[in-house]
Design a protein around this motif. Sequence first.
Motif, PDB file in Angstrom:
ATOM      1  N   VAL A 117      -8.803  30.551  32.152  1.00  0.00           N
ATOM      2  CA  VAL A 117      -9.938  29.927  32.918  1.00  0.00           C
ATOM      3  C   VAL A 117     -11.231  30.788  32.253  1.00  0.00           C
ATOM      4  O   VAL A 117     -11.223  31.864  31.992  1.00  0.00           O
ATOM      5  CB  VAL A 117     -10.225  30.119  34.398  1.00  0.00           C
ATOM      6  CG1 VAL A 117     -11.469  29.783  34.972  1.00  0.00           C
ATOM      7  CG2 VAL A 117      -9.049  29.591  35.299  1.00  0.00           C
ATOM      8  N   GLY A 118     -12.196  29.819  31.893  1.00  0.00           N
ATOM      9  CA  GLY A 118     -13.184  30.371  31.157  1.00  0.00           C
ATOM     10  C   GLY A 118     -14.018  29.590  30.295  1.00  0.00           C
ATOM     11  O   GLY A 118     -13.784  28.312  30.380  1.00  0.00           O
ATOM     12  N   PRO A 119     -15.113  30.159  29.446  1.00  0.00           N
ATOM     13  CA  PRO A 119     -15.410  31.505  29.466  1.00  0.00           C
ATOM     14  C   PRO A 119     -16.294  31.919  30.831  1.00  0.00           C
ATOM     15  O   PRO A 119     -17.195  31.024  31.127  1.00  0.00           O
ATOM     16  CB  PRO A 119     -16.450  31.498  28.366  1.00  0.00           C
ATOM     17  CG  PRO A 119     -16.960  30.323  28.125  1.00  0.00           C
ATOM     18  CD  PRO A 119     -15.738  29.279  28.498  1.00  0.00           C
ATOM     19  N   VAL A 120     -15.986  32.930  31.320  1.00  0.00           N
ATOM     20  CA  VAL A 120     -16.600  33.187  32.672  1.00  0.00           C
ATOM     21  C   VAL A 120     -18.093  33.991  32.541  1.00  0.00           C
ATOM     22  O   VAL A 120     -18.231  34.668  31.492  1.00  0.00           O
ATOM     23  CB  VAL A 120     -15.618  34.571  33.356  1.00  0.00           C
ATOM     24  CG1 VAL A 120     -16.180  35.047  34.657  1.00  0.00           C
ATOM     25  CG2 VAL A 120     -14.248  34.248  33.161  1.00  0.00           C
ATOM     26  N   ARG A 121     -18.829  33.526  33.482  1.00  0.00           N
ATOM     27  CA  ARG A 121     -20.106  33.867  33.183  1.00  0.00           C
ATOM     28  C   ARG A 121     -20.776  34.641  34.535  1.00  0.00           C
ATOM     29  O   ARG A 121     -20.014  34.888  35.458  1.00  0.00           O
ATOM     30  CB  ARG A 121     -21.117  32.678  32.709  1.00  0.00           C
ATOM     31  CG  ARG A 121     -20.819  32.409  31.129  1.00  0.00           C
ATOM     32  CD  ARG A 121     -21.504  33.492  30.510  1.00  0.00           C
ATOM     33  NE  ARG A 121     -22.945  33.246  30.335  1.00  0.00           N
ATOM     34  CZ  ARG A 121     -23.704  34.333  30.392  1.00  0.00           C
ATOM     35  NH1 ARG A 121     -23.254  35.559  30.823  1.00  0.00           N
ATOM     36  NH2 ARG A 121     -25.143  34.046  30.458  1.00  0.00           N
ATOM     37  N   SER A 122     -22.278  34.499  34.507  1.00  0.00           N
ATOM     38  CA  SER A 122     -22.728  35.297  35.554  1.00  0.00           C
ATOM     39  C   SER A 122     -22.990  34.426  36.796  1.00  0.00           C
ATOM     40  O   SER A 122     -23.016  33.242  36.752  1.00  0.00           O
ATOM     41  CB  SER A 122     -24.137  36.070  35.097  1.00  0.00           C
ATOM     42  OG  SER A 122     -24.790  35.137  34.672  1.00  0.00           O
ATOM     43  N   ALA A 123     -23.408  35.264  38.161  1.00  0.00           N
ATOM     44  CA  ALA A 123     -23.589  34.422  39.367  1.00  0.00           C
ATOM     45  C   ALA A 123     -24.981  34.026  39.558  1.00  0.00           C
ATOM     46  O   ALA A 123     -26.036  34.459  39.239  1.00  0.00           O
ATOM     47  CB  ALA A 123     -23.363  35.222  40.499  1.00  0.00           C
ATOM     48  N   ARG A 124     -24.942  32.867  40.220  1.00  0.00           N
ATOM     49  CA  ARG A 124     -26.339  32.341  40.594  1.00  0.00           C
ATOM     50  C   ARG A 124     -26.382  32.131  42.171  1.00  0.00           C
ATOM     51  O   ARG A 124     -25.489  31.925  42.692  1.00  0.00           O
ATOM     52  CB  ARG A 124     -26.865  31.070  39.871  1.00  0.00           C
ATOM     53  CG  ARG A 124     -27.156  31.289  38.683  1.00  0.00           C
ATOM     54  CD  ARG A 124     -28.258  32.344  38.254  1.00  0.00           C
ATOM     55  NE  ARG A 124     -28.468  32.423  36.681  1.00  0.00           N
ATOM     56  CZ  ARG A 124     -28.177  33.663  36.070  1.00  0.00           C
ATOM     57  NH1 ARG A 124     -27.380  34.388  36.745  1.00  0.00           N
ATOM     58  NH2 ARG A 124     -28.323  33.547  34.817  1.00  0.00           N
ATOM     59  N   ASP A 125     -27.481  32.194  42.886  1.00  0.00           N
ATOM     60  CA  ASP A 125     -27.518  32.104  44.286  1.00  0.00           C
ATOM     61  C   ASP A 125     -26.956  30.822  44.984  1.00  0.00           C
ATOM     62  O   ASP A 125     -26.454  30.671  45.842  1.00  0.00           O
ATOM     63  CB  ASP A 125     -28.884  32.687  44.888  1.00  0.00           C
ATOM     64  CG  ASP A 125     -30.026  31.775  44.581  1.00  0.00           C
ATOM     65  OD1 ASP A 125     -30.284  30.851  45.170  1.00  0.00           O
ATOM     66  OD2 ASP A 125     -30.598  32.070  43.493  1.00  0.00           O
ATOM     67  N   GLN A 126     -27.424  29.778  43.917  1.00  0.00           N
ATOM     68  CA  GLN A 126     -27.196  28.324  44.461  1.00  0.00           C
ATOM     69  C   GLN A 126     -25.549  28.247  44.603  1.00  0.00           C
ATOM     70  O   GLN A 126     -25.132  27.475  45.319  1.00  0.00           O
ATOM     71  CB  GLN A 126     -27.724  27.359  43.431  1.00  0.00           C
ATOM     72  CG  GLN A 126     -27.710  27.667  41.831  1.00  0.00           C
ATOM     73  CD  GLN A 126     -28.752  28.425  41.311  1.00  0.00           C
ATOM     74  OE1 GLN A 126     -29.136  29.515  41.845  1.00  0.00           O
ATOM     75  NE2 GLN A 126     -29.379  27.827  40.272  1.00  0.00           N
ATOM     76  N   HIS A 127     -24.916  28.650  43.537  1.00  0.00           N
ATOM     77  CA  HIS A 127     -23.459  28.656  43.505  1.00  0.00           C
ATOM     78  C   HIS A 127     -22.875  29.267  44.770  1.00  0.00           C
ATOM     79  O   HIS A 127     -21.903  29.094  45.394  1.00  0.00           O
ATOM     80  CB  HIS A 127     -22.797  29.069  42.229  1.00  0.00           C
ATOM     81  CG  HIS A 127     -23.395  28.299  41.088  1.00  0.00           C
ATOM     82  ND1 HIS A 127     -24.557  28.437  40.242  1.00  0.00           N
ATOM     83  CD2 HIS A 127     -22.706  27.153  40.321  1.00  0.00           C
ATOM     84  CE1 HIS A 127     -24.688  27.653  39.435  1.00  0.00           C
ATOM     85  NE2 HIS A 127     -23.637  26.655  39.315  1.00  0.00           N
ATOM     86  N   ILE A 128     -23.323  30.502  44.939  1.00  0.00           N
ATOM     87  CA  ILE A 128     -22.902  31.491  45.981  1.00  0.00           C
ATOM     88  C   ILE A 128     -23.046  30.742  47.424  1.00  0.00           C
ATOM     89  O   ILE A 128     -22.241  30.717  48.338  1.00  0.00           O
ATOM     90  CB  ILE A 128     -23.678  32.747  46.058  1.00  0.00           C
ATOM     91  CG1 ILE A 128     -23.241  33.653  44.886  1.00  0.00           C
ATOM     92  CG2 ILE A 128     -23.254  33.486  47.452  1.00  0.00           C
ATOM     93  CD1 ILE A 128     -24.093  34.882  44.454  1.00  0.00           C
TER      94      ILE A 128
END
Length: 383
Positions: free
Chosen positions: A125-136
């Motif tokens: 799975v990937g490429p893995v990236r950073s978090a955003r509040d809308q996804h959280i």
Amino acid sequence: MRRWITGVLTGCLCVSLCSCGAAQAAESIPSDSQPPAIQQPTSDVEPQSLVSYPVYEDIHPYTGLPKGEDYPEGRRGVAVMINNVRQSWPQSGLNSADLVYEVVAESGITRLMAVYRDYAAMPTVGPVRSARDQHIQLMLPLQTLFAHIGSSTTAQEYLDRYHYTDTRAIDGKYKSFYWVDEERLERLGQEHCVYTNGEYFSQAVEEYGLQSQTQQEPPPVFDFVRWDQPARTLTGGDAQTVEVRFSSYVQTELRYDEESGRYLKWEYGQPQLDAADGGAQYGADNVFILFVRIEKYPDGVLSKVHFDQRQGAGLYLNGGRYQRVRWIKEDPASPLRIVDNEGRETDVKVNPGTSYIAVVGTDQIENCWLDGQSLADAFGENA
């Protein structure tokens, strides 16, 4: 080739993962920008009681399909943040995901969040990236673990306030759950080369003591038609192709494929392929296009998605047909409900299968098309 990284990331990798040029802006809001006030929850997120429809013990909560012999009872799934700029293609693991969410992250680019009920069975799975509040905010009601590398300031606020940091979320800036694909590293750069799978992630869950066990099943994502009952025919009419414009940079098309019964996805004018599935095109059984007001945070770069408007217009597509729907989300931890368009707030029956959920700005409705008809004309003043 793969190179396993242990411990804290090197400074070079951290810097590169957090800076991707003009199209991928900085990972955090400047210190003089104020993130929104976030209500402090009184306990861990357990939104089961907020589900108003029947919960069946034999159905998979993310797909509505039978659980099967290998179903991971008593264990959380995982949501993984995945890069979606054109340079990152092809991604890996999309066709194995139960749910894929796509939302604008910043500067017109979108980011994907792929959700797997059984993290131990994840393919590459990937490429893995950073978090955003809308996804959280979309992840919280799913009660999953959360895998990311870095985060915006507001995203970290949500992880802290909802008791996820270091307990259910794992940040690759500080803890390893992945490897680096050296060929992609050399050819494409750091932000396009980080991957995980079931084996690597399971080792990290054990090593870092993440709260992988749960006392109750996660609630169903939708009010699914039971898998042993006939599928429902959607009431709105035929829907062979839907065109979605997230921004001037990202324009998506989903075309119904009669043979597979899925909607296959194009983006950047090309089929979106899954390298972990032999290069097959990504597709989903259910498609949801949900319109939400989106604006910029004070930094002028990162996108603020106004789930706090609590409801909005949308489309549900399945089996080559569509239905007008509305979405409801009471707060960040509440389920994203798909309800009828008649104002009764009755949950729509969703056919079993995998789902792709696109969260699109309301300012883009006139640039979205269903079989050649503008959704602005179709929705009128009710969007």
